[in-house]
Scaffold this active site. Sequence first.
Site, mmCIF file in Angstrom:
data_model
loop_
_atom_site.group_PDB
_atom_site.id
_atom_site.type_symbol
_atom_site.label_atom_id
_atom_site.label_comp_id
_atom_site.label_asym_id
_atom_site.label_seq_id
_atom_site.Cartn_x
_atom_site.Cartn_y
_atom_site.Cartn_z
ATOM 1 N N HIS A 75 1.029 -1.127 0.021
ATOM 2 C CA HIS A 75 0.061 0.078 0.092
ATOM 3 C C HIS A 75 0.966 1.359 0.038
ATOM 4 C CE1 HIS A 75 -3.034 -2.613 2.193
ATOM 5 N NE2 HIS A 75 -3.286 -2.497 0.951
ATOM 6 N N LYS A 80 -17.458 -6.448 7.317
ATOM 7 C CA LYS A 80 -15.987 -7.063 7.270
ATOM 8 C C LYS A 80 -15.421 -7.200 8.801
ATOM 9 C CE LYS A 80 -12.969 -6.941 3.330
ATOM 10 N NZ LYS A 80 -11.936 -6.318 2.441
ATOM 11 N N ARG A 103 -2.091 -6.941 -8.429
ATOM 12 C CA ARG A 103 -1.020 -7.845 -8.187
ATOM 13 C C ARG A 103 -0.781 -8.883 -8.662
ATOM 14 N NH1 ARG A 103 -3.452 -7.885 -2.207
ATOM 15 N NH2 ARG A 103 -5.199 -7.384 -3.377
ATOM 16 N N SER A 118 -3.091 -7.686 3.024
ATOM 17 C CA SER A 118 -3.385 -7.460 4.277
ATOM 18 C C SER A 118 -3.916 -8.948 5.170
ATOM 19 C CB SER A 118 -4.517 -6.452 4.569
ATOM 20 O OG SER A 118 -3.981 -5.130 4.127
HETATM 21 P P1 ADP Z 1 -9.507 -4.236 -0.560
HETATM 22 O O1 ADP Z 1 -10.036 -4.766 0.647
HETATM 23 O O2 ADP Z 1 -10.481 -3.251 -1.411
HETATM 24 O O3 ADP Z 1 -8.811 -5.145 -1.605
HETATM 25 P P2 ADP Z 1 -6.680 -3.553 0.122
HETATM 26 O O4 ADP Z 1 -6.703 -2.505 1.361
HETATM 27 O O5 ADP Z 1 -6.635 -4.908 0.234
HETATM 28 O O6 ADP Z 1 -8.248 -3.367 -0.023
HETATM 29 O O7 ADP Z 1 -6.271 -3.119 -0.851
HETATM 30 C C1 ADP Z 1 -6.398 -1.632 -1.475
HETATM 31 C C2 ADP Z 1 -5.690 -1.639 -3.000
HETATM 32 O O8 ADP Z 1 -4.273 -1.717 -2.685
HETATM 33 C C3 ADP Z 1 -6.413 -2.510 -3.926
HETATM 34 O O9 ADP Z 1 -6.247 -1.718 -5.161
HETATM 35 C C4 ADP Z 1 -5.311 -3.418 -3.936
HETATM 36 O O10 ADP Z 1 -5.041 -4.294 -5.276
HETATM 37 C C5 ADP Z 1 -3.796 -2.755 -3.575
HETATM 38 N N1 ADP Z 1 -2.982 -3.605 -3.007
HETATM 39 C C6 ADP Z 1 -2.965 -4.501 -1.930
HETATM 40 N N2 ADP Z 1 -1.770 -4.932 -1.666
HETATM 41 C C7 ADP Z 1 -1.005 -4.505 -2.389
HETATM 42 C C8 ADP Z 1 0.306 -4.825 -2.850
HETATM 43 N N3 ADP Z 1 1.127 -5.661 -2.039
HETATM 44 N N4 ADP Z 1 0.932 -4.099 -3.687
HETATM 45 C C9 ADP Z 1 0.236 -3.260 -4.421
HETATM 46 N N5 ADP Z 1 -1.091 -2.940 -4.305
HETATM 47 C C10 ADP Z 1 -1.918 -3.652 -3.367
#
Ligand code: ADP
Length: 161
Positions: free
Chosen positions: A17, A41, A90, A128
């Site tokens: 992120h 969630k 990803r 996450s």
């Molecule tokens: P969601 O629950 O909507 O998937 P996340 O917080 O997991 O939200 O992710 C938010 C955004 O960040 C999404 O667009 C996701 O693809 C991106 N993202 C999550 N992890 C990574 C990572 N390791 N590298 C790049 N982008 C990421």
Amino acid sequence: MKKAVYPGSFDPVTFGHEDMIKRSAAIVDELIVGVLNNSEKNSLFSVGERVSMLKELTKDIPNVTVDSFDGLLVDYMKESGATIIVRGLRAVTDFEYELQIAQTNHVEYPAVETIFLVTNLKYSYLSSSVVREFAAYGGDISKFVPPQFVDRIYRKSNMNK
Ligand code: ADP
């Protein structure tokens, strides 16, 4: 003026992120990191906690602000006056869902465009949910999340056991 929202759960925020925030802030004029307040969630951190961690993380990036929203992202886009949605890709598995959402958002609100940044290879495996799982079992999460959050994540994981 290009105003964008990078929406997500950020539960917890990871190096992936952080990388996305820095790279998208370099492309747009103003970036809002939008923490989704999704009450259905089962989250590790409250929305308030996630917002404050993201604020701490981005305090030195002048064109980044952090906010939370609930309900539809397109409604938040209208409310905030932003017209660009930033999402990360990803792997191919992200693509199908992201494409569908982006197209739906565009139909709902034609002024809005979604841009995708391809994940930094270093973090392409990172999510996450994997961090939450590792933390719950006492795994080493220091390679996945910014150092200032490591202890907070362990503490929270133990509280929820
Ligand atoms: P969601 O629950 O909507 O998937 P996340 O917080 O997991 O939200 O992710 C938010 C955004 O960040 C999404 O667009 C996701 O693809 C991106 N993202 C999550 N992890 C990574 C990572 N390791 N590298 C790049 N982008 C990421």
